[in-house]
Design a protein around this motif. Structure first.
Motif, PDB file in Angstrom:
ATOM      1  N   CYS A 114      40.659  36.281  39.249  1.00 49.76           N
ATOM      2  CA  CYS A 114      41.844  36.191  40.097  1.00 49.76           C
ATOM      3  C   CYS A 114      43.065  36.815  39.442  1.00 49.76           C
ATOM      4  CB  CYS A 114      42.123  34.741  40.468  1.00 49.76           C
ATOM      5  SG  CYS A 114      42.718  33.752  39.092  1.00 49.76           S
ATOM      6  N   GLY A 115      42.945  37.251  38.179  1.00 42.52           N
ATOM      7  CA  GLY A 115      44.064  37.954  37.553  1.00 42.52           C
ATOM      8  C   GLY A 115      44.833  37.150  36.518  1.00 42.52           C
ATOM      9  N   LYS A 116      44.314  35.993  36.121  1.00 40.14           N
ATOM     10  CA  LYS A 116      45.011  35.152  35.138  1.00 40.14           C
ATOM     11  C   LYS A 116      45.193  35.875  33.808  1.00 40.14           C
ATOM     12  CE  LYS A 116      41.592  32.219  35.042  1.00 40.14           C
ATOM     13  NZ  LYS A 116      40.566  32.758  35.935  1.00 40.14           N
ATOM     14  N   SER A 117      44.079  36.418  33.290  1.00 38.39           N
ATOM     15  CA  SER A 117      44.152  37.085  31.986  1.00 38.39           C
ATOM     16  C   SER A 117      45.067  38.288  32.060  1.00 38.39           C
ATOM     17  CB  SER A 117      42.766  37.535  31.533  1.00 38.39           C
ATOM     18  OG  SER A 117      41.936  36.431  31.355  1.00 38.39           O
ATOM     19  N   THR A 118      44.994  39.036  33.155  1.00 38.19           N
ATOM     20  CA  THR A 118      45.836  40.212  33.307  1.00 38.19           C
ATOM     21  C   THR A 118      47.306  39.822  33.218  1.00 38.19           C
ATOM     22  OG1 THR A 118      44.140  41.168  34.711  1.00 38.19           O
ATOM     23  CG2 THR A 118      46.305  42.182  34.793  1.00 38.19           C
ATOM     24  N   LEU A 119      47.684  38.754  33.901  1.00 38.15           N
ATOM     25  CA  LEU A 119      49.076  38.302  33.870  1.00 38.15           C
ATOM     26  C   LEU A 119      49.468  37.905  32.447  1.00 38.15           C
ATOM     27  CD1 LEU A 119      51.678  37.620  35.265  1.00 38.15           C
ATOM     28  CD2 LEU A 119      50.723  35.424  35.954  1.00 38.15           C
TER      29      LEU A 119
ATOM     30  N   ARG B  42      44.907  46.856  43.492  1.00 32.10           N
ATOM     31  CA  ARG B  42      45.977  45.931  43.130  1.00 32.10           C
ATOM     32  C   ARG B  42      45.350  44.601  42.739  1.00 32.10           C
ATOM     33  NH1 ARG B  42      52.048  45.509  44.760  1.00 32.10           N
ATOM     34  NH2 ARG B  42      51.803  47.430  43.591  1.00 32.10           N
ATOM     35  N   VAL B  43      45.519  44.218  41.475  1.00 29.23           N
ATOM     36  CA  VAL B  43      44.898  42.960  41.040  1.00 29.23           C
ATOM     37  C   VAL B  43      45.910  41.823  40.935  1.00 29.23           C
ATOM     38  CG1 VAL B  43      42.991  44.080  39.835  1.00 29.23           C
ATOM     39  CG2 VAL B  43      45.062  43.529  38.582  1.00 29.23           C
ATOM     40  N   LEU B  44      47.212  42.156  40.893  1.00 26.92           N
ATOM     41  CA  LEU B  44      48.240  41.113  40.940  1.00 26.92           C
ATOM     42  C   LEU B  44      49.321  41.587  41.893  1.00 26.92           C
ATOM     43  CD1 LEU B  44      48.753  40.074  37.203  1.00 26.92           C
ATOM     44  CD2 LEU B  44      47.780  38.674  39.014  1.00 26.92           C
TER      45      LEU B  44
ATOM     46  N   ASN C 199      48.418  47.210  39.072  1.00 29.84           N
ATOM     47  CA  ASN C 199      47.349  48.007  39.670  1.00 29.84           C
ATOM     48  C   ASN C 199      46.428  48.520  38.577  1.00 29.84           C
ATOM     49  OD1 ASN C 199      48.835  47.690  41.959  1.00 29.84           O
ATOM     50  ND2 ASN C 199      49.076  49.864  42.398  1.00 29.84           N
ATOM     51  N   TYR C 200      45.141  48.477  38.820  1.00 32.06           N
ATOM     52  CA  TYR C 200      44.203  49.263  38.014  1.00 32.06           C
ATOM     53  C   TYR C 200      43.766  50.423  38.892  1.00 32.06           C
ATOM     54  CZ  TYR C 200      43.744  45.766  34.332  1.00 32.06           C
ATOM     55  OH  TYR C 200      43.988  44.929  33.289  1.00 32.06           O
ATOM     56  N   GLY C 201      44.224  51.638  38.562  1.00 31.89           N
ATOM     57  CA  GLY C 201      43.964  52.746  39.465  1.00 31.89           C
ATOM     58  C   GLY C 201      44.633  52.446  40.789  1.00 31.89           C
TER      59      GLY C 201
HETATM   60  N1  LIG Z   1      40.699  47.311  32.482  1.00 27.30           N
HETATM   61  C1  LIG Z   1      40.460  47.048  33.780  1.00 27.30           C
HETATM   62  N2  LIG Z   1      40.190  48.049  34.640  1.00 27.30           N
HETATM   63  C2  LIG Z   1      39.964  47.796  35.944  1.00 27.30           C
HETATM   64  N3  LIG Z   1      39.953  46.576  36.496  1.00 27.30           N
HETATM   65  C3  LIG Z   1      40.201  45.522  35.695  1.00 27.30           C
HETATM   66  C4  LIG Z   1      40.461  45.694  34.285  1.00 27.30           C
HETATM   67  N4  LIG Z   1      40.669  44.478  33.750  1.00 27.30           N
HETATM   68  C5  LIG Z   1      40.539  43.588  34.759  1.00 27.30           C
HETATM   69  N5  LIG Z   1      40.263  44.206  35.923  1.00 27.30           N
HETATM   70  C6  LIG Z   1      40.094  43.552  37.236  1.00 27.30           C
HETATM   71  O1  LIG Z   1      41.246  42.801  37.486  1.00 27.30           O
HETATM   72  C7  LIG Z   1      40.922  41.575  38.081  1.00 27.30           C
HETATM   73  C8  LIG Z   1      41.525  40.436  37.317  1.00 27.30           C
HETATM   74  O2  LIG Z   1      40.910  40.358  36.053  1.00 27.30           O
HETATM   75  P1  LIG Z   1      41.280  39.201  35.027  1.00 27.30           P
HETATM   76  O3  LIG Z   1      42.747  39.137  34.876  1.00 27.30           O
HETATM   77  O4  LIG Z   1      40.477  39.433  33.793  1.00 27.30           O
HETATM   78  O5  LIG Z   1      40.742  37.902  35.765  1.00 27.30           O
HETATM   79  P2  LIG Z   1      40.615  36.405  35.220  1.00 27.30           P
HETATM   80  O6  LIG Z   1      41.136  36.352  33.830  1.00 27.30           O
HETATM   81  O7  LIG Z   1      41.408  35.586  36.185  1.00 27.30           O
HETATM   82  O8  LIG Z   1      39.160  36.053  35.299  1.00 27.30           O
HETATM   83  C9  LIG Z   1      39.406  41.515  38.164  1.00 27.30           C
HETATM   84  O9  LIG Z   1      39.029  41.805  39.480  1.00 27.30           O
HETATM   85  C10 LIG Z   1      38.955  42.577  37.227  1.00 27.30           C
HETATM   86  O10 LIG Z   1      37.763  43.161  37.682  1.00 27.30           O
END
Ligand SMILES: Nc1ncnc2c1ncn2[C@@H]1O[C@H](COP(=O)(O)OP(=O)(O)O)[C@@H](O)[C@H]1O
Ligand SMILES: [Mg+2]
Lengths: 277, 351
Positions: free
Chosen positions: B40-45, B17-19, B12-14
């Motif tokens: 879609c959340g690839k980098s986040t994962l 829910r991004v994943l 979750n960001y705040g």
């Molecule tokens: N630091 C952050 N704060 C809030 N939202 C974020 C942050 N980083 C990424 N997001 C959100 O999380 C989602 C996934 O981001 P990300 O993993 O970078 O996507 P991808 O790498 O698949 O393009 C996006 O909708 C993005 O806006």
């Protein structure tokens, strides 16, 4: 085409020259008066350069006045203030730039608020606070006050520089096996050197020329800093302009040296972080 | 080298829910590609695996050790950033040796390892240069070099090729594949480019909207996409879709025309979508195929021809290698080999 370009360049240079002349003229006048013999000061009228020059004022100021002590006091106070403020500001600026933490907005707001009051309003309360602690009439007290008043703005200054450095860099370092502080020290800080130099310079000059607190918190000449010391050249009956200006010229030296030392970083820094003037 | 396990991980960001409920098992030495559209959340994962991002829920294990609260430094993984993130004040050699110096490796070992890596990547002539004196391709190689000198448990790549031009990208893609064959290290590679995913991956993880859509080999995803998203995302040009109702063994399109379905597919199921890849469609002169369609545009690509058609009010593409179709006339007919048809139900899932 080329003619207009040459004209444009000339106009540009001329404008720069005009500005530099305007900015440096008072300094030139300071220098001029400092080398003018007393008997010529009023008798020659307004001239760009006196018909005879002398270094007597300098000799007197260095040998017979308390100026060397003021100078040393100023150097200690400004140098320490610059150093301590910059270290604190670098840490604070980094935190503001990189971390999300509870109350961050409040903290930043509070820092801004401290910048809103004219210093004069705060002299009396500060005196009240420092006096029972034995920190009035002390260089330590001055350093404390100057540091407190410079850290907020210096922190924002440093934050601006850190914001300009991609977080990827310290993340790469952390993946390479550094903890956050090592990454800060070995990767981020070297890249923020222009910012560190700008902050050092900013705080140093601010402390070097500060007058209000120096005047109010320090009594007597033992602990006086140079801006206050200058006033000793104003006696009840006359102002010794020659000696005063000579002291002024000497006081410029450390500031000049300091900026000469950091200018390599500062030139990058000015454009990168927009220094408050 | 390592195995990894991701167990119902969420982020979750705040309050956003991004994943959500990510589950994945990665074998030792496997090359996994996370693919999906931007956001879609690839980098986040990937960053959660690296330890750069906190894990909201679930568990990430490397070699059966839970990593959740370990800082990046304790995970022994290397990462190549999209921006390369080279240290600007250090030479190429210092960039590559930074991790070894942090580990207090002795000098001769460092020199030898940096040399080996730089020869492997063709960087040996550039070791004294600063990053700003390098081309984009060379910087990319330094970033790779910095990762491989360490011989970490696993490699993470976050869109490492997206700043390169097309030709260089193709070349680096092949080199990354080769490097992986040589080093055999477990790798997770993030990209939004399905071609990169198809060419590099042992297994692809297709992601969309914070969910895993399908996990499988590149050909699994190409031949048997699990849902409409994967079907449309994998392949270029993308799969054609025909929406309609299935009854009596035929799909009835919105304009009333019908497409016969093979017997292996359900004879009646209501609303459905039929999918067929452009390269599987058989073009024929108008009136001589299953459905007629109007021709909007003919796009020769050199090694093939893409016909842009309108069929039942929607765009429909055909990829053919027969130059006869360079000037097809205003309308043509299309037919579908039954084995190349994909059927999706009203929820978008494969049936
Ligand atoms: N630091 C952050 N704060 C809030 N939202 C974020 C942050 N980083 C990424 N997001 C959100 O999380 C989602 C996934 O981001 P990300 O993993 O970078 O996507 P991808 O790498 O698949 O393009 C996006 O909708 C993005 O806006
Ligand atoms: Mg990304």
């Amino acid at each position: 085409m080329t003619a207009t370009r040459i004209f444009g360049t000339l106009a540009h240079r001329a404008a720069i020259l005009a500005f530099i002349t305007f900015a440096l003229f008072p300094l030139f006048w300071l220098l001029k008066v400092s080398v003018t013999p007393n008997d010529l000061l009023y008798s020659e009228g307004v001239r760009l350069w006196p018909s005879a020059t002398t270094l007597d004022h300098f000799r007197f100021v260095l040998a017979n006045s308390e100026f060397p002590r003021f100078f040393a006091n100023s150097l200690i106070v400004s140098g320490t203030t610059a150093l301590v403020s910059t270290v604190l500001a670098a840490l604070m600026g980094y935190a503001l730039s990189r971390f999300r933490f509870r109350g961050k907005m409040w903290l930043a707001g509070l820092l801004l608020v401290t910048q809103m009051f004219p210093l004069v309003m705060l002299v009396a309360p500060i005196f009240k606070i420092l006096s029972p602690l034995g920190l009035t009439n002390s260089l330590t007290g001055l350093i404390l006050v100057y540091t407190a008043f410079n850290v907020p703005f210096a922190s924002f200054l440093m934050q601006g520089f850190f914001d300009g450095i991609p977080p990827d860099l310290e993340q790469a370092a952390m993946i390479d096996g550094a903890d956050r502080f090592t990454a800060f020290r070995q990767i981020i800080l070297p890249l923020a050197l222009p910012g560190v130099a700008a902050t050092l310079g900013f705080v140093f000059t601010a402390a070097w020329s500060e007058m209000i607190f120096a005047l109010m918190l320090i009594s007597g000449s033992e602990k006086a800093t140079f801006p206050v010391g200058l006033l000793t050249f104003v006696s009840k009956f006359s102002v010794d302009y020659g000696q005063m200006m000579a002291a002024g010229v000497l006081a410029l030296i450390p500031a000049c040296l300091f900026f000469l030392l950091i200018q390599r970083y500062l030139v990058q820094g000015m454009t990168a972080g927009a220094v408050k003037g | 080298m390592a195995t990894m396990e991701i167990r119902s991980v969420s982020k979750n960001y705040g309050t956003i829910r991004v994943l959500d409920d990510i589950n994945l098992q990665i074998g030792d030495g496997e090359f996994i590609v996370l693919v999906g559209p931007s956001g879609c959340g690839k980098s986040t994962l990937l960053r959660m695996i690296a330890g750069l991002e906190e894990i909201t829920g679930g568990e990430i294990r490397i070699d059966d050790r839970v990593m959740n609260t370990l800082p990046p430094k304790g995970r022994d993984i290397a990462m190549v950033f999209q921006s390369y993130a080279l240290y600007p004040h250090m030479s190429v050699a210092d960039n590559m040796s930074y991790s070894l110096r942090l580990r207090k490796t002795d000098k001769p070992t460092i020199t030898q390892k940096v040399r080996a890596a730089s020869v492997k990547l063709g960087l040996d002539a550039l070791l004294e240069r600063k990053p700003k004196a390098l081309s984009g391709g060379q910087r990319q190689r330094v970033a790779m070099g910095r990762a491989i000198v360490r011989q970490p448990k696993a490699f993470l790549f976050d869109e490492p090729l997206s700043n390169l031009d097309a030709r260089l990208r193709e070349q680096m893609r092949a080199e990354i594949r080769k490097l992986h064959r040589e080093l055999g290290a477990t790798s997770i590679y993030v990209t939004h480019d399905q071609v990169e995913a198809m060419t590099l991956a042992d297994r692809i993880v297709a992601m969309h909207g914070g969910h895993i859509q399908q996990v499988g080999t590149p050909l699994d995803l190409y031949d048997r996409p699990a849902n409409l998203f994967v079907a449309g995302f994998i392949g270029s040009p993308g799969m054609n879709f025909l929406a309609g109702d299935v009854a009596g063994g035929v799909l009835r399109l919105s304009d009333g025309r019908q497409v016969a379905l093979p017997e292996t597919m359900p004879a009646a199921m209501g609303g459905a979508t039929l999918g067929i890849r452009p390269e599987h469609v058989l073009p024929a002169p108008a009136g001589q195929g299953a459905l007629d369609a109007t021709v909007d545009l003919v796009e020769p690509t050199g090694h093939g021809i893409i016909l842009h058609l309108t069929l039942a009010g929607a765009v429909f593409k055909v990829l053919t290698h027969d130059r006869r179709w360079l000037s097809p006339g205003p309308a043509i007919a299309v037919s579908f080999p039954p084995e190349a048809l994909h059927l999706f139900n009203a929820e978008g899932l494969r049936v």
